[in-house]
Motif scaffolding. Structure first.
Motif, PDB file in Angstrom:
ATOM      1  N   TYR A   1       0.850  -1.189   0.000  1.00 37.13           N
ATOM      2  CA  TYR A   1       0.000   0.000   0.000  1.00 37.13           C
ATOM      3  C   TYR A   1       0.886   1.239   0.000  1.00 37.13           C
ATOM      4  O   TYR A   1       1.669   1.465   0.924  1.00 37.13           O
ATOM      5  N   MET A   2       0.768   2.055  -1.066  1.00 36.07           N
ATOM      6  CA  MET A   2       1.647   3.204  -1.231  1.00 36.07           C
ATOM      7  C   MET A   2       0.875   4.498  -1.026  1.00 36.07           C
ATOM      8  O   MET A   2      -0.274   4.624  -1.454  1.00 36.07           O
ATOM      9  N   ASN A   3       1.545   5.463  -0.392  1.00 37.04           N
ATOM     10  CA  ASN A   3       0.938   6.784  -0.237  1.00 37.04           C
ATOM     11  C   ASN A   3       0.910   7.520  -1.566  1.00 37.04           C
ATOM     12  O   ASN A   3      -0.029   8.228  -1.874  1.00 37.04           O
ATOM     13  N   GLY A   4       1.968   7.382  -2.340  1.00 37.05           N
ATOM     14  CA  GLY A   4       2.044   8.053  -3.625  1.00 37.05           C
ATOM     15  C   GLY A   4       1.649   7.130  -4.755  1.00 37.05           C
ATOM     16  O   GLY A   4       1.416   5.949  -4.573  1.00 37.05           O
ATOM     17  N   GLN A   5       1.565   7.682  -5.942  1.00 39.64           N
ATOM     18  CA  GLN A   5       1.194   6.896  -7.119  1.00 39.64           C
ATOM     19  C   GLN A   5       2.404   6.776  -8.034  1.00 39.64           C
ATOM     20  O   GLN A   5       2.954   7.768  -8.484  1.00 39.64           O
TER      21      GLN A   5
END
Length: 260
Positions: A115-119
């Motif tokens: 799960y990433m905060n950024g794309q």
């Protein structure tokens, strides 16, 4: 490679989480697979947001860990079937290394969610190659995220625990019985007795079966009256967590662990 997060940051984030968690509508939660996940946090500053997002997608976050070692140790004890490695997409190298470490230690039957905060679409392939089963990030629409989780849920279905055992479970490796995160204070003999009853749930286990188990498993000889006393004390210990009713005495026959 493991990244250590200062404990005071985790505690601060956890405090904010307790205050800020929102209630998601039942339809949103029920539409996603029921998963129990250990959240391995690479970015303590976003702990509350990550926890809330996963809960909204139907993922039951049962434990939060700061290191891969602690995460893997907690999987069996807590009964999790997935690990969510969460952090900043810009730190792809460190996240990929953590995912690889967890995959190597946890085995193939554990689902790994990145799960990433950024794309960063380019990094998705790197995370998958490192051992992640799927990648979620803030730029991905909810429908796609739920679809990916549903696909992972179908693959992991055979490893998911039945609802009956979600709260109470035995950790065979550490020889401990847990109710949520609470460990029952049981000696080796009492654990073996409880294990016999739980593994034969809904089946009457006679006094003779218990005596035979102690001789076979532990190499010790006990009398029937000793087993009766142990069951009484074991029921008292279970009573401290409100589970004494699980251990039933079947008159003139033996004992039964009620899984209902």
């Amino acid at each position: 490679m493991c990244i250590l997060i200062p404990m005071h940051l985790l505690l601060k984030a956890a405090g904010s989480l307790r205050k800020d968690l929102r209630v998601f509508d039942d339809a949103a939660v029920s539409s996603a697979p029921q998963m129990r996940s250990v959240l391995l946090v690479n970015d303590a500053g976003h702990l509350a947001a990550m926890h809330e997002t996963l809960t909204g997608l139907g993922v039951d976050v049962v434990h939060t860990s700061a290191t891969a070692r602690d995460c893997v140790k907690g999987i069996a004890r807590i009964g999790a079937n997935t690990v969510t490695v969460a952090g900043d997409a810009r730190k792809a190298d460190s996240l990929a290394a953590i995912i690889q470490d967890v995959r190597h230690s946890a085995g193939q039957h554990i689902g790994i969610i990145a799960y990433m905060n950024g794309q960063d679409e380019f990094n998705e392939g790197r995370f998958i190659c490192s051992g992640a089963d799927l990648v979620l990030h803030a730029g991905l629409d909810l429908g796609t995220q739920r679809a990916r989780l549903a696909a992972l849920g179908r693959r992991l279905a055979r490893y998911m625990r039945a609802d009956t055992y979600r709260e109470f479970y035995l950790d065979m490796q550490s020889q401990k019985a847990y109710y949520y995160d609470y460990a029952l204070a049981l000696s080796g003999r009492y654990f073996e007795l409880l294990k016999l009853l739980v593994t034969k749930a809904d089946t009457v286990v006679s006094l003779e079966d218990c005596v035979a188990m102690f001789h076979t498993q532990l190499g010790i000889r006990v009398q029937s009256i000793t087993v009766v006393t142990m069951v009484h004390r074991l029921r008292s210990e279970l009573g401290t967590i409100g589970l004494s009713h699980k251990l039933r005495t079947i008159r003139h026959k033996g004992y039964l662990w009620d899984s209902a």
